[in-house]
Scaffold this motif. Sequence first.
Motif, PDB file in Angstrom:
ATOM      1  N   MET A   1      38.953  31.540  34.375  1.00  0.00           N
ATOM      2  CA  MET A   1      38.253  30.966  33.252  1.00  0.00           C
ATOM      3  C   MET A   1      38.644  31.728  31.989  1.00  0.00           C
ATOM      4  SD  MET A   1      34.098  30.580  32.533  1.00  0.00           S
ATOM      5  CE  MET A   1      33.714  31.372  34.027  1.00  0.00           C
ATOM      6  N   ALA A   2      38.988  30.953  30.945  1.00  0.00           N
ATOM      7  CA  ALA A   2      39.339  31.555  29.661  1.00  0.00           C
ATOM      8  C   ALA A   2      38.071  32.082  28.989  1.00  0.00           C
ATOM      9  CB  ALA A   2      40.029  30.533  28.776  1.00  0.00           C
ATOM     10  N   SER A   3      38.234  33.048  28.140  1.00  0.00           N
ATOM     11  CA  SER A   3      37.090  33.651  27.448  1.00  0.00           C
ATOM     12  C   SER A   3      36.772  32.884  26.166  1.00  0.00           C
ATOM     13  CB  SER A   3      37.391  35.112  27.111  1.00  0.00           C
ATOM     14  OG  SER A   3      38.397  35.175  26.110  1.00  0.00           O
ATOM     15  N   VAL A   4      35.638  33.210  25.581  1.00  0.00           N
ATOM     16  CA  VAL A   4      35.257  32.616  24.300  1.00  0.00           C
ATOM     17  C   VAL A   4      36.303  32.961  23.247  1.00  0.00           C
ATOM     18  CG1 VAL A   4      33.525  32.626  22.451  1.00  0.00           C
ATOM     19  CG2 VAL A   4      32.796  32.610  24.845  1.00  0.00           C
ATOM     20  N   ASP A   5      36.789  34.190  23.251  1.00  0.00           N
ATOM     21  CA  ASP A   5      37.808  34.604  22.284  1.00  0.00           C
ATOM     22  C   ASP A   5      39.105  33.821  22.467  1.00  0.00           C
ATOM     23  OD1 ASP A   5      36.179  36.442  20.990  1.00  0.00           O
ATOM     24  OD2 ASP A   5      36.808  38.102  22.290  1.00  0.00           O
ATOM     25  N   GLU A   6      39.497  33.550  23.710  1.00  0.00           N
ATOM     26  CA  GLU A   6      40.710  32.768  23.965  1.00  0.00           C
ATOM     27  C   GLU A   6      40.536  31.322  23.487  1.00  0.00           C
ATOM     28  OE1 GLU A   6      42.781  34.681  27.904  1.00  0.00           O
ATOM     29  OE2 GLU A   6      40.753  33.822  28.145  1.00  0.00           O
ATOM     30  N   CYS A   7      39.354  30.780  23.644  1.00  0.00           N
ATOM     31  CA  CYS A   7      39.078  29.422  23.150  1.00  0.00           C
ATOM     32  C   CYS A   7      39.126  29.391  21.628  1.00  0.00           C
ATOM     33  CB  CYS A   7      37.719  28.931  23.638  1.00  0.00           C
ATOM     34  SG  CYS A   7      37.660  28.625  25.408  1.00  0.00           S
ATOM     35  N   ARG A   8      38.526  30.385  20.993  1.00  0.00           N
ATOM     36  CA  ARG A   8      38.535  30.484  19.539  1.00  0.00           C
ATOM     37  C   ARG A   8      39.980  30.593  19.036  1.00  0.00           C
ATOM     38  NH1 ARG A   8      35.706  34.775  19.200  1.00  0.00           N
ATOM     39  NH2 ARG A   8      33.689  33.738  19.145  1.00  0.00           N
ATOM     40  N   GLU A   9      40.770  31.432  19.701  1.00  0.00           N
ATOM     41  CA  GLU A   9      42.170  31.600  19.320  1.00  0.00           C
ATOM     42  C   GLU A   9      42.947  30.291  19.493  1.00  0.00           C
ATOM     43  OE1 GLU A   9      46.128  34.139  20.641  1.00  0.00           O
ATOM     44  OE2 GLU A   9      44.157  34.819  21.309  1.00  0.00           O
ATOM     45  N   ALA A  10      42.685  29.562  20.577  1.00  0.00           N
ATOM     46  CA  ALA A  10      43.354  28.280  20.807  1.00  0.00           C
ATOM     47  C   ALA A  10      43.044  27.302  19.674  1.00  0.00           C
ATOM     48  CB  ALA A  10      42.947  27.690  22.159  1.00  0.00           C
ATOM     49  N   LEU A  11      41.792  27.247  19.250  1.00  0.00           N
ATOM     50  CA  LEU A  11      41.431  26.341  18.161  1.00  0.00           C
ATOM     51  C   LEU A  11      42.069  26.758  16.844  1.00  0.00           C
ATOM     52  CD1 LEU A  11      37.701  25.662  19.055  1.00  0.00           C
ATOM     53  CD2 LEU A  11      39.606  24.025  19.125  1.00  0.00           C
ATOM     54  N   HIS A  12      42.175  28.061  16.606  1.00  0.00           N
ATOM     55  CA  HIS A  12      42.854  28.524  15.394  1.00  0.00           C
ATOM     56  C   HIS A  12      44.352  28.218  15.465  1.00  0.00           C
ATOM     57  CE1 HIS A  12      39.628  30.344  13.082  1.00  0.00           C
ATOM     58  NE2 HIS A  12      39.119  30.761  14.233  1.00  0.00           N
ATOM     59  N   GLY A  48      33.971  22.413  13.064  1.00  0.00           N
ATOM     60  CA  GLY A  48      34.795  22.460  11.868  1.00  0.00           C
ATOM     61  C   GLY A  48      34.892  21.071  11.266  1.00  0.00           C
ATOM     62  N   ARG A  49      35.885  20.887  10.411  1.00  0.00           N
ATOM     63  CA  ARG A  49      36.118  19.589   9.786  1.00  0.00           C
ATOM     64  C   ARG A  49      37.594  19.246   9.853  1.00  0.00           C
ATOM     65  NH1 ARG A  49      35.988  19.082   4.583  1.00  0.00           N
ATOM     66  NH2 ARG A  49      36.297  21.273   4.155  1.00  0.00           N
ATOM     67  N   ILE A  50      37.865  17.960   9.958  1.00  0.00           N
ATOM     68  CA  ILE A  50      39.223  17.457   9.808  1.00  0.00           C
ATOM     69  C   ILE A  50      39.286  16.884   8.405  1.00  0.00           C
ATOM     70  CG2 ILE A  50      40.920  15.784  10.591  1.00  0.00           C
ATOM     71  CD1 ILE A  50      39.644  16.011  13.382  1.00  0.00           C
ATOM     72  N   SER A  51      40.193  17.408   7.603  1.00  0.00           N
ATOM     73  CA  SER A  51      40.302  17.009   6.204  1.00  0.00           C
ATOM     74  C   SER A  51      41.760  17.076   5.767  1.00  0.00           C
ATOM     75  CB  SER A  51      39.453  17.942   5.341  1.00  0.00           C
ATOM     76  OG  SER A  51      39.569  17.615   3.981  1.00  0.00           O
ATOM     77  N   ASP A  60      31.938  29.374  14.884  1.00  0.00           N
ATOM     78  CA  ASP A  60      31.210  29.352  16.151  1.00  0.00           C
ATOM     79  C   ASP A  60      29.952  28.511  16.003  1.00  0.00           C
ATOM     80  OD1 ASP A  60      33.172  31.157  16.817  1.00  0.00           O
ATOM     81  OD2 ASP A  60      31.796  32.701  17.526  1.00  0.00           O
ATOM     82  N   GLY A  61      29.537  27.912  17.109  1.00  0.00           N
ATOM     83  CA  GLY A  61      28.306  27.149  17.126  1.00  0.00           C
ATOM     84  C   GLY A  61      28.570  25.653  17.161  1.00  0.00           C
ATOM     85  N   ASP A  62      27.574  24.924  17.612  1.00  0.00           N
ATOM     86  CA  ASP A  62      27.679  23.476  17.756  1.00  0.00           C
ATOM     87  C   ASP A  62      27.297  22.789  16.449  1.00  0.00           C
ATOM     88  OD1 ASP A  62      28.051  21.005  18.902  1.00  0.00           O
ATOM     89  OD2 ASP A  62      26.369  21.151  20.294  1.00  0.00           O
ATOM     90  N   ASP A  63      27.763  21.576  16.308  1.00  0.00           N
ATOM     91  CA  ASP A  63      27.319  20.680  15.239  1.00  0.00           C
ATOM     92  C   ASP A  63      26.846  19.407  15.926  1.00  0.00           C
ATOM     93  OD1 ASP A  63      26.898  18.913  13.192  1.00  0.00           O
ATOM     94  OD2 ASP A  63      28.888  19.125  12.300  1.00  0.00           O
ATOM     95  N   PRO A  64      25.551  19.280  16.180  1.00  0.00           N
ATOM     96  CA  PRO A  64      25.052  18.117  16.908  1.00  0.00           C
ATOM     97  C   PRO A  64      25.280  16.801  16.182  1.00  0.00           C
ATOM     98  CG  PRO A  64      23.235  19.508  16.175  1.00  0.00           C
ATOM     99  CD  PRO A  64      24.507  20.221  15.828  1.00  0.00           C
ATOM    100  N   ASP A  65      25.545  16.850  14.887  1.00  0.00           N
ATOM    101  CA  ASP A  65      25.780  15.641  14.099  1.00  0.00           C
ATOM    102  C   ASP A  65      27.261  15.353  13.877  1.00  0.00           C
ATOM    103  OD1 ASP A  65      23.006  15.223  13.809  1.00  0.00           O
ATOM    104  OD2 ASP A  65      22.954  16.641  12.121  1.00  0.00           O
ATOM    105  N   ALA A  66      28.145  16.082  14.560  1.00  0.00           N
ATOM    106  CA  ALA A  66      29.587  15.904  14.366  1.00  0.00           C
ATOM    107  C   ALA A  66      30.001  14.474  14.693  1.00  0.00           C
ATOM    108  CB  ALA A  66      30.361  16.879  15.244  1.00  0.00           C
ATOM    109  N   LYS A  67      30.893  13.929  13.886  1.00  0.00           N
ATOM    110  CA  LYS A  67      31.373  12.559  14.087  1.00  0.00           C
ATOM    111  C   LYS A  67      32.363  12.476  15.244  1.00  0.00           C
ATOM    112  CE  LYS A  67      29.034  10.833  10.747  1.00  0.00           C
ATOM    113  NZ  LYS A  67      27.882  10.018  11.029  1.00  0.00           N
TER     114      LYS A  67
END
Length: 112
Positions: A1-12, A48-51, A60-67
């Motif tokens: 299982m990948a770590s939270v840091d590895e997931c964050r790095e993947a998104l960056h 985050g946002r796509i722009s 970090d953290g969820d956005d329950p209203d994310a499109k």
Amino acid sequence: MASVDECREALHNLAARMDANAAQVRDHVNLERTLACRISDLDCAFHGRISDGRLVDLADGDDPDAKIALTTTSDDLVSLVAGQLDVPKALAARRISVDANPFDLLKLRKLL
């Protein structure tokens, strides 16, 4: 299982790749949406946002209203971003779930 840091790095890393392609797709894809990435096996999320063809404001953290909301496991997220897991196959096998407007999905596909 990948770590939270590895997931964050993947998104960056994904954000950096999208930034490098933004100039090419900006005029062809008009997509301004909030994004949530939920990691089911770590019980964590990022948003985050796509722009303008870019992935910005990652935090970090969820956005329950994310499109657009992507739900997957940590290992599958890392594999997707690395190009080792094919998105259509992962969707068909239910390894990832994307909750979004169908038209947004088509636009999002052009960005990646």
